[in-house]
Each structure stands twice: as C-alpha cells, then as structure tokens.
Design a protein around this motif. Structure first.
Motif, PDB file in Angstrom:
ATOM      1  N   ASN A   1     -13.968 -20.523  42.972  1.00 34.83           N
ATOM      2  CA  ASN A   1     -14.482 -21.552  41.675  1.00 34.83           C
ATOM      3  C   ASN A   1     -14.244 -20.431  40.417  1.00 34.83           C
ATOM      4  OD1 ASN A   1     -15.468 -24.062  42.759  1.00 34.83           O
ATOM      5  ND2 ASN A   1     -16.718 -22.431  43.757  1.00 34.83           N
TER       6      ASN A   1
ATOM      7  N   ALA B   1     -22.512 -15.189  29.402  1.00 33.82           N
ATOM      8  CA  ALA B   1     -23.303 -16.078  28.762  1.00 33.82           C
ATOM      9  C   ALA B   1     -22.679 -17.466  29.574  1.00 33.82           C
ATOM     10  CB  ALA B   1     -22.975 -16.434  27.268  1.00 33.82           C
ATOM     11  N   PHE B   2     -21.485 -17.780  29.843  1.00 31.77           N
ATOM     12  CA  PHE B   2     -21.168 -18.945  30.714  1.00 31.77           C
ATOM     13  C   PHE B   2     -21.650 -18.814  31.985  1.00 31.77           C
ATOM     14  CE2 PHE B   2     -17.618 -18.951  27.508  1.00 31.77           C
ATOM     15  CZ  PHE B   2     -17.405 -20.231  27.419  1.00 31.77           C
TER      16      PHE B   2
ATOM     17  N   VAL C   1     -23.765 -21.344  34.534  1.00 31.85           N
ATOM     18  CA  VAL C   1     -23.349 -21.704  35.955  1.00 31.85           C
ATOM     19  C   VAL C   1     -24.508 -21.576  36.884  1.00 31.85           C
ATOM     20  CG1 VAL C   1     -21.787 -21.239  38.015  1.00 31.85           C
ATOM     21  CG2 VAL C   1     -20.995 -21.577  35.450  1.00 31.85           C
TER      22      VAL C   1
ATOM     23  N   PHE D   1     -29.151 -30.215  31.606  1.00 35.26           N
ATOM     24  CA  PHE D   1     -29.195 -28.742  31.222  1.00 35.26           C
ATOM     25  C   PHE D   1     -29.061 -28.784  29.749  1.00 35.26           C
ATOM     26  CE2 PHE D   1     -27.725 -24.508  29.983  1.00 35.26           C
ATOM     27  CZ  PHE D   1     -27.859 -23.698  31.186  1.00 35.26           C
TER      28      PHE D   1
ATOM     29  N   ALA E   1     -23.795 -17.856  22.705  1.00 39.29           N
ATOM     30  CA  ALA E   1     -24.144 -18.133  24.226  1.00 39.29           C
ATOM     31  C   ALA E   1     -24.573 -19.402  24.739  1.00 39.29           C
ATOM     32  CB  ALA E   1     -25.369 -16.977  24.295  1.00 39.29           C
TER      33      ALA E   1
ATOM     34  N   ALA F   1     -21.710 -21.409  25.425  1.00 33.72           N
ATOM     35  CA  ALA F   1     -21.078 -20.872  26.538  1.00 33.72           C
ATOM     36  C   ALA F   1     -21.921 -21.395  27.790  1.00 33.72           C
ATOM     37  CB  ALA F   1     -20.984 -19.508  26.670  1.00 33.72           C
ATOM     38  N   SER F   2     -23.236 -21.337  27.663  1.00 39.73           N
ATOM     39  CA  SER F   2     -24.271 -21.701  28.744  1.00 39.73           C
ATOM     40  C   SER F   2     -24.072 -23.071  29.136  1.00 39.73           C
ATOM     41  CB  SER F   2     -25.616 -21.367  28.611  1.00 39.73           C
ATOM     42  OG  SER F   2     -26.193 -22.275  27.809  1.00 39.73           O
TER      43      SER F   2
ATOM     44  N   ILE G   1     -21.403 -24.969  28.715  1.00 35.23           N
ATOM     45  CA  ILE G   1     -20.305 -25.405  29.406  1.00 35.23           C
ATOM     46  C   ILE G   1     -19.899 -24.795  30.859  1.00 35.23           C
ATOM     47  CG2 ILE G   1     -17.686 -24.522  29.173  1.00 35.23           C
ATOM     48  CD1 ILE G   1     -18.042 -24.072  26.038  1.00 35.23           C
ATOM     49  N   GLY G   2     -20.682 -23.684  30.963  1.00 35.13           N
ATOM     50  CA  GLY G   2     -20.806 -23.237  32.280  1.00 35.13           C
ATOM     51  C   GLY G   2     -21.446 -24.294  33.355  1.00 35.13           C
ATOM     52  N   ALA G   3     -22.673 -24.762  32.578  1.00 38.04           N
ATOM     53  CA  ALA G   3     -23.578 -25.725  33.367  1.00 38.04           C
ATOM     54  C   ALA G   3     -22.675 -26.896  33.535  1.00 38.04           C
ATOM     55  CB  ALA G   3     -24.812 -26.077  32.536  1.00 38.04           C
TER      56      ALA G   3
ATOM     57  N   ALA H   1     -20.429 -26.633  36.274  1.00 38.65           N
ATOM     58  CA  ALA H   1     -21.487 -26.941  37.570  1.00 38.65           C
ATOM     59  C   ALA H   1     -21.879 -28.170  37.894  1.00 38.65           C
ATOM     60  CB  ALA H   1     -22.481 -25.726  37.731  1.00 38.65           C
ATOM     61  N   GLY H   2     -21.257 -29.361  37.042  1.00 38.04           N
ATOM     62  CA  GLY H   2     -21.610 -30.399  37.491  1.00 38.04           C
ATOM     63  C   GLY H   2     -22.840 -31.165  36.611  1.00 38.04           C
ATOM     64  N   CYS H   3     -23.382 -30.314  35.770  1.00 34.58           N
ATOM     65  CA  CYS H   3     -24.681 -30.977  34.900  1.00 34.58           C
ATOM     66  C   CYS H   3     -24.297 -31.647  33.820  1.00 34.58           C
ATOM     67  CB  CYS H   3     -25.613 -29.834  34.612  1.00 34.58           C
ATOM     68  SG  CYS H   3     -26.274 -29.090  36.330  1.00 34.58           S
TER      69      CYS H   3
ATOM     70  N   ASN I   1     -16.547 -21.526  21.148  1.00 37.00           N
ATOM     71  CA  ASN I   1     -16.861 -21.928  22.392  1.00 37.00           C
ATOM     72  C   ASN I   1     -16.743 -23.488  22.438  1.00 37.00           C
ATOM     73  OD1 ASN I   1     -16.819 -19.686  23.903  1.00 37.00           O
ATOM     74  ND2 ASN I   1     -19.090 -19.250  23.814  1.00 37.00           N
TER      75      ASN I   1
ATOM     76  N   PHE J   1     -17.951 -26.867  40.214  1.00 34.14           N
ATOM     77  CA  PHE J   1     -17.979 -25.715  41.163  1.00 34.14           C
ATOM     78  C   PHE J   1     -18.990 -26.073  42.255  1.00 34.14           C
ATOM     79  CE2 PHE J   1     -17.280 -22.916  37.200  1.00 34.14           C
ATOM     80  CZ  PHE J   1     -15.932 -23.327  37.084  1.00 34.14           C
TER      81      PHE J   1
ATOM     82  N   VAL K   1     -10.452 -22.670  35.530  1.00 38.27           N
ATOM     83  CA  VAL K   1     -10.631 -23.033  34.412  1.00 38.27           C
ATOM     84  C   VAL K   1     -10.302 -21.867  33.420  1.00 38.27           C
ATOM     85  CG1 VAL K   1     -12.257 -24.259  32.576  1.00 38.27           C
ATOM     86  CG2 VAL K   1     -12.483 -24.707  35.128  1.00 38.27           C
TER      87      VAL K   1
END
Lengths: 281, 381
Positions: A71, A82-83, A87, B28, B63, B66-67, B69-71, B74-76, B93, B223, B231
């Motif tokens: 992934n 930060a990303f 995750v 999240f 940040a 960014a966080s 988008i990451g979450a 990850a499906g949240c 971002n 993810f 991505v």
C-alpha cells in the motif's frame, strides 16, 4: 535470506514491474541499493504485503514507493511523516515505513520529523541522506557540509549542517541508526531492527549523488563516491577504541541509540481503556 | 414540557458540528488549536476515546490535514476543524486530497482576515478561498449552515457528500455561528441517512483505485484491505501511477470536475423566503442569511415585495437555480461580511435585467437586520 541469496524472482514479488519501471533514478544512484535492502528486510521478516504501508514525501528517494508492491502513499514535500502518523494511528495493525530524503525530512519536513520522534510513534523511517537536493537539480540541503558547492551555494555553502541522528535522539526516537549504501548487509539488519522496534525508528542512510554533489565538488563518479563513504564510515564499536583525532572527518555507523520508551498508539489505546473503565468520565 | 422538548439541548455551533460529525460516524480527528474553532477539537478529544475513535493534536495545520488524509486512506471517516490562518496552511494538502480523491471533512470557522486578522471577530472572507484556495484546477464542495441546528445537519451532509463523491468537503462557519447558542433536538440514530463509501469487492487484479467508471465515482479500497494500490499527488493514470500522457492528464482533470458537476443537483441545496412574487431579493449565506430573513420580514410588513435566497451549498455555485429564481427579480442585494466575493458570482449568473447591488460589512461585526432593511428601502425607490 541474506543480501546475496535473495533471488531476483523473489525481489520481483515485491515490485510493480509493469507500470512503474524504468525508474527515474540516475545510473549508480544509491536509492536502488536502499530499495533492495528494504525489500530483503521485509522478506526476512515475512511481513504480509497487504499490511505494509510505505509513505514518502517528494524528491528522488521519495519516488521509491511507486515501484513497491505494498500500500503506497506518495505525498507532498516534507509531509510524509504527518500522513504516516494518520495511517498508523487510524490502523495500528499496519506496518508503516517512511522513505524520505534529507531535504524532505529535515528542511521542509523538520517540524513533522521532530514531532514524530517525540511521539515515538511506531513508524520506521529510512532517510536517504545524499547531502543535496537531487530532483530539483543540486541545491544545498540542511545536511550539506560547510564549504561545499551547490547551485544555490555557488561560492560554497556557509550554513551549518544538521545531524539527523542527534536530532532524532534529542527529539525522543527510540531506535536511531546510521547506515550507508556501501555497507549493505548492516543496512539491511538496521532496517530489520527498526521495523521490529516498537516506536519511532530512524535509519539515516548515507548515500551518493554523483550527478550533482559529486560533479560540483569534484568527488568523482558513483563508485568513487561510494568508496569515499566506505572510508569515512566508522562503526560504533570501532569508534569506541579510537581517539578523537582519528575520528575527524569520519561518521559513526550502526545502531547509535536504542531505548524502550512507550509508543504513541499504545499510549492512546491505554488512555481509551482507562476512560472506558471509568465509564467515560 | 412534552417529550420532544425535553430532548432539546442548548448548544453552540461548534458543539453542534462536533455532534453532527459523531452522528455521521467520524472515526478520526486530527487538528490544531485555533480560535474560534477550538471547541470542536476539545469536544473530539473528550468524545473520541469513549467511542473507539481516534483523536490527535498535530504539530500544525499542515500536519493535521495530512493526518486525516492518511487516516481516510486507511479506511476511516476523517475530519479536521480550523480557522483562516490554519485553513491557509491546509491548502497544500487539501489539494492533495482533491487530486487523490480522498474523502474528508474540513470545518473552517471564519474570522476576519487577512493574516492573523481578527481572531475573535466574525467574517466571511474565506468564501473564495474555499473554492480556489489550493493551486491547480479542481472543483470544491462547500456547505454553509446558518443556525446551530444547521451546523449539525450540514456537518452530517458534508460527511455524506465526502463519502459519496470521494472528495474533501468544506463546512464554512463563522465566529458568531460557532459560538452562539440555540436550542436544538439531536436526532435519534437512524433518523437521518448516513453514507459510507462503497468498498470494492472485485478480485484484486481487476481493481483500479482511480478507475474512471461511467458513474465517475468508483468504489474505494482502504490500506490493509488487500488491494495494494499507489496514491500520488502527481497527475496519475487510473492505477495511480504518475503520467505525462496528455490523454491521461485530461481524463484525470475532467474526472475531478465532472464528478461534481454531474451530480450538482444532488449537491446543491438552497433555501428561499417569499421569493414567489419578489421584485427585490437579498442573497446571503451563513450568519448574514439569518439577519437577511429578518430584514425581509420587516420589509414585507411594509408591503415591499422582497424575498431572500440562501445557498446552503456555496460550491458548486447554484448557477441554474439562481438564473431561474432571479427571472422576475429587478434588483438583488448581495449581503456578505467581506469586501465582495459572492457578488461576483451573482454578477456572472444574474439575468441582464437584474441589477446586482453589493452590501458589505467587514469591521468584525455581523450585519444587522436594520442595515439590510435600510438597503432594501433605498433600492426600492
């Protein structure tokens, strides 16, 4: 399996050959060596490809995730950590690995870097440290030594140099190591150690940019530069027996710092459980 | 007191947004303290641990964005809340989220600007930033409530739109809405629809993360789910790999625009008052819509044929709907707490016979009903 015995077909198991190759890196670039070490480390640990997330920022090194069959999240300049924090906190069962460069992690991403270390969040960060901005054509970075030539330091760099290892230790990371693209087997072991460590792991990986740094500073081609890296590297063990004079012009390699500090996602989970045990008070 | 009233709660706008997000199933929250939005983060810090959700205070708004988008990848279901200076930092971002079609909700509680501006005073000067804030071509969805109850419902709607169209959705509030208190009844679970993104169920080798399907909105894997995809904020093909091929570039950019344009009827929401026979209209959103409705009432008592139009969806701008509404309108007053932003949109869509009259206030205070009423009286002459 070790560095020499992982067959090419095994390597291909972790690559995306159809769409993403040929890669963007110059011939002789250290990035490919690091990618090989990362793949072998992951193979050694037997990680499930579906549960590995590789996050990167922007720069030559940050192109790596595109080639890897996990992934993969190729983000904005400096923001990978930060990303990755988002995750990891969202799904702590995922193994999160960040690939970044010295400009990406330490200049534009410096704030995210120190705070990821401070939280001691379980992310393994491989910082490919070639002492210059490669993708934009050879500008000086926070890691460029004083006096060195770059396109934005045409008369020699007059800024002080960052040491990512000391920065990470001072900021609270629980596993801090330095490897090189010459010492491939130790690098692989450090990546394995970093992934196994519960907490923030930094593997500062000294690499070569012969295209810009080497050319501007007359340090030769890839082979010459990697040879210089070999000569300058001193393992932590060897350094312990050396005088300070002998260590001038050298850098330490190996696992430089390791502690058992508590990890961010674990602490968050423990807090949630305490709150629920008290009936949400 | 009947049973319905006993469930009524006295809430401020920020609290209603937080409760709306929880109702919508937010999993999240990543944020950074900033006035006048901080109560949302504080509420999330209290509530998320009790519900199996995740809260994190990041090191800055770059940040934070960014966080989430990451979450989200990850499906949240993910969100953040901020105000002007933080919204500026998030633009980098936010662009990444538009490009990578990552659902998330960003609440921007507007205050006076530019720069640090008026941290504790009201403004509506981020209206255009919500549409054009990040670089490049993209299309934004922005919603804007005008009551505490509206804060709840529009936040739920923002999550539904984000999950439905795989895009960031901005909720524009302002300082007064965020802090004023009103009674509202929080709906029971199941009373309003809550939508979650469709997950793919095709075999792994068939899945393309950015596939351009006939509907333009494809299922989204997360993810860890078994679909390993790339991505990237680089312009990419349907598999997520960087591309420089002109056709693939155009296909991607067209998709970002068309997936919103095609469903604009589903996204656009307007409220009107007394527009049936109106020759004069007042166009406003957010807190100003509240005072405008009052001004219309005052004018109607004096037999002035005036009506009010309030967009609850600001972006995409309701072009067609407004052209139709302004058909018989001679003058439209555009009231906003800035030096003129939506007035340009109204000038763009208003019929030729409709005169567009700006009414602006940017001293950190709300426009009062009498100010708008005075303007109505002035233009009716």
């Amino acid at each position: 399996m070790t560095a020499n015995t992982l067959q090419s077909e095994r390597i291909h198991h972790y690559l995306r050959p159809k769409k993403s190759f040929p890669n963007v890196w110059c011939a002789g670039c250290g990035n490919g060596i690091v990618m090989g070490a990362l793949i072998r480390a992951i193979d050694h640990l037997g990680l499930d490809k579906d549960k590995v997330v590789v996050v990167s920022g922007i720069g030559c090194s940050s192109r790596m995730p595109v080639y890897l069959d996990f992934n993969t999240l190729h983000t904005t300049h400096g923001r990978a950590l930060a990303f990755a924090t988002g995750v990891k906190l969202a799904k702590p069962n995922l193994k999160v690995i960040v690939i970044t460069g010295d400009g990406d992690a330490l200049a534009i991403g410096g704030n995210h870097f120190i705070h990821a270390c401070r939280r001691n969040i379980d992310i393994t960060t491989i910082l490919i440290d070639n002492k210059i901005y490669g993708m934009t054509g050879g500008q000086f970075a926070p890691t460029t030594p004083e006096g060195k030539i770059a396109t934005t330091a045409p008369y020699g760099n007059y800024e002080k140099q960052f040491d990512p290892v000391q920065l990470a230790i001072g900021s609270g990371a629980s596993y801090v190591a330095r490897g090189t693209v010459y010492h491939v087997a130790p690098l692989e072991r450090m990546i394995i150690g970093g992934i196994q460590k519960k907490g923030f792991a930094l593997i500062d990986t000294i690499s070569n940019c012969h295209t810009y740094y080497g050319r501007f500073n007359k340090e030769g081609d890839a082979v010459a530069m990697i040879n210089d890296i070999r000569k300058q590297a001193v393992s932590v063990k060897a350094a312990a027996t050396m005088s300070e004079d002998k260590l001038i012009g050298k850098f330490l390699t190996g696992v430089i710092h390791e502690t058992d500090a508590t990890e961010f996602c674990d602490e968050y989970q423990a807090m949630c459980e305490r709150v629920l045990a008290k009936g949400g008070k | 007191m009947n049973s319905k009233n006993s469930k009524a709660r006295l809430l401020q706008g920020n609290e209603a947004c937080m409760l709306g997000a929880l109702y919508a199933g937010v999993e999240f929250f990543g944020g950074y303290p900033i006035t006048p939005s901080t109560e949302i983060a504080e509420g999330m810090a209290r509530e998320m641990p009790k519900r199996g959700g995740k809260f994190i205070q990041m090191e800055d708004e770059i940040a934070s964005m960014a966080s989430i988008i990451g979450a989200s990848n990850a499906g949240c279901k993910s969100m953040t809340a901020t105000s002007g200076p933080g919204f500026s930092l998030m633009q980098e971002n936010l662009g990444y989220a538009y490009m990578t079609e990552t659902p998330c909700v960003v609440i921007n509680v507007q205050r006076g600007g530019p720069s640090t501006g008026l941290p504790t005073k009201v403004g509506q000067s981020d209206t255009m930033q919500a549409r054009w804030g990040t670089h490049g071509d993209y299309t934004s969805i922005t919603v804007a409530p005008s009551s505490v109850e509206g804060c709840f419902y529009e936040t739920v709607r923002a999550f539904n739109l984000a999950e439905r169209f795989l895009t960031p959705v901005i909720v524009l509030l302002d300082e007064v809405m965020a802090h004023m208190r009103e009674m509202m009844v929080v709906p029971e679970e199941g009373e309003i629809e809550v939508f979650k993104r469709h997950r793919p169920d095709v075999p792994r080798e068939w899945y393309r993360h950015f596939e351009i399907t006939p509907s333009l909105v494809s299922p989204m894997a997360s993810f860890g789910q078994g679909y390993r995809y790339n991505v990237s904020g680089l312009t990419h093909d349907q598999d997520g790999f960087p591309t420089a091929k002109p056709k693939e570039i155009v296909d991607k950019l067209n998709k970002l625009r068309r997936k919103i344009e095609r469903y604009s009827d589903e996204i656009i929401k307007l409220r009107t008052e007394k527009m049936e026979d109106a020759h004069i209209a007042v166009f406003s959103y957010g807190i100003v819509a509240r005072t405008a409705f009052q001004a219309v009432k005052m004018a109607r008592e004096r037999r002035i044929k005036v009506g009010a139009i309030q967009p609850l969806t600001i972006w995409p701008f309701p072009d067609e709907q407004l052209r139709d509404m302004l058909k018989n309108v001679r003058k439209v007053i555009v009231a906003e707490l800035n030096m003129g932003q939506l007035v340009h949109e109204i000038r763009r869509v208003a019929p030729r016979h409709t005169e567009v009259i700006p009414l602006q206030r940017y001293d950190g205070n709300v426009m009062t009903p009498s100010e708008i009423f005075d303007k109505i009286r002035e233009v009716v002459k």
